[in-house]
Motif scaffolding. Structure first.
Motif, mmCIF file in Angstrom:
data_model
loop_
_atom_site.group_PDB
_atom_site.id
_atom_site.type_symbol
_atom_site.label_atom_id
_atom_site.label_comp_id
_atom_site.label_asym_id
_atom_site.label_seq_id
_atom_site.Cartn_x
_atom_site.Cartn_y
_atom_site.Cartn_z
ATOM 1 N N ASP A 241 51.661 31.951 62.673
ATOM 2 C CA ASP A 241 52.548 31.395 61.654
ATOM 3 C C ASP A 241 53.691 32.356 61.301
ATOM 4 O O ASP A 241 53.467 33.418 60.721
ATOM 5 N N LYS B 131 54.317 32.514 57.289
ATOM 6 C CA LYS B 131 53.397 33.375 56.544
ATOM 7 C C LYS B 131 53.417 34.800 57.092
ATOM 8 O O LYS B 131 52.658 35.653 56.631
ATOM 9 N N THR C 149 52.259 35.813 59.808
ATOM 10 C CA THR C 149 51.050 36.158 60.569
ATOM 11 C C THR C 149 51.424 36.764 61.908
ATOM 12 O O THR C 149 50.663 37.552 62.480
#
Length: 336
Positions: free
Chosen positions: A182, A185, A187
């Motif tokens: 992601d 986010k 990530t």
């Protein structure tokens, strides 16, 4: 009329970032910054289009803004390469509004993939410019912790003045990935994506072929069917970038292949190269291969499957109009 092949990029040259379709750059700016740093580490300078980081829903900005960024980049004497930040699905907004005369008079490298196919076709047919199906800023050059070696290698072979090769064989990558971490986010900043072993090339039909290469993302290709922007497939080796996403499911992909079949596409090409399908299960991949074989009918040309083209990584860089050779006996895919 011969295609205009732009000059290769040299260290010290400037790369311009634009967002002609989706407006994702401003939503995950760290990916754009990573791409900028990567290119700078390679010896290039980077300019970001004034509208490139905007977001207006499913597009980056108004047609006028996106057109202005493209024209500005072609007119800027410092810019030697125009790199799309990402694809999308709405580059077709732009093709009626581009000044192809301006572009023809100021030829330079134009690179991107996915929906950028539409712009490749338009620049090829209307400006007579040879463009490049290859990495985008966010997706490949923005990779954490760094761009994949295979992607950079084939980018350099095709575009770098210092590393360019006129003729070379395109080897299958040893590893590949379609893992999504992601961006929103962040990530993707926690670890590198997981790579898995590549099974190599697969020949759905055997044989040999030589011709000029063209192609792109299947949905974007079909956007242009019947228009003046369409690249005639007759006698060409075509490549198809196929993915599954949102409403673009198996049935939709079958419909797109049917569209091509109804246009006599599979009878006109002289060879077919298919990228590794993105987000397909092994069962779906097998069904896709069967569809491709079905639509190609009794034609004897070679069909090469599982290549490093499109929406899985790493990827190669392809210049439209380049001479390509396919030879199943030698397991050969080469630019000549």
């Amino acid at each position: 009329m011969a295609l205009i092949i732009p000059k290769k990029i040299r260290k010290g040259d400037s790369v311009g970032f634009i967002s002609p379709s989706a407006g994702v750059g401003g939503l995950a700016p760290h990916r754009v910054e990573n791409a900028k740093k990567t290119l700078e580490s390679l010896g290039y300078k980077v300019k970001i289009g004034k509208n490139a980081m905007k977001n207006s829903g499913y597009i980056s900005s108004f047609v006028e803004d996106r057109i202005d960024d493209i024209h500005s980049m072609f007119l800027d004497p410092e810019i030697k390469m125009i790199m799309c930040i990402i694809g999308g699905n709405n580059s077709n907004h732009l093709i009626k509004h581009l000044d192809y005369g301006l572009i023809r008079k100021n030829p330079k490298i134009f690179i991107g993939y996915s929906d950028i196919t539409v712009l490749h076709f338009a620049l090829h047919t209307q400006a007579n410019l040879a463009t490049y199906y290859g990495p985008c800023a966010m997706t490949q050059f923005g990779e954490f912790p760094k761009i994949l070696d295979y992607t950079l290698d084939y980018f350099n072979r095709e575009l770098s003045a210092e590393n360019h090769q006129k003729k070379y064989e395109i080897q299958a990558s040893e590893l590949w990935t379609s893992e999504l971490l992601d961006w929103f986010k962040k990530t993707d900043l926690t670890r590198a994506r997981k790579l898995e072993k590549n099974t190599g090339y697969e020949w759905l039909k055997k044989g040999t072929a030589k011709g000029k290469i063209a192609g792109g993302a299947i949905l974007s290709i079909n956007h242009l069917a019947g228009t003046k922007y369409w690249i005639n497939p007759k006698g060409k080796v075509y490549f198809l970038d196929i993915l599954k996403a949102d409403e673009l499911n198996e049935g939709a992909v079958d419909a797109l292949l049917t569209d091509l079949d109804n246009m006599d596409f599979f009878n006109e090409i002289t060879g077919l190269v298919v990228g590794r399908p993105a987000d397909y299960t092994s069962e779906e991949t097998q069904r896709l291969k069967e569809l491709i074989i079905k639509y190609s009918g009794k034609k004897k040309y070679p069909i090469l499957f599982n290549t490093n083209i499109g929406h899985t990584d790493p990827i190669i860089t392809i210049r439209y109009g380049r001479d390509v050779v396919l030879d199943s006996r030698k397991n050969l895919f080469a630019f000549v």
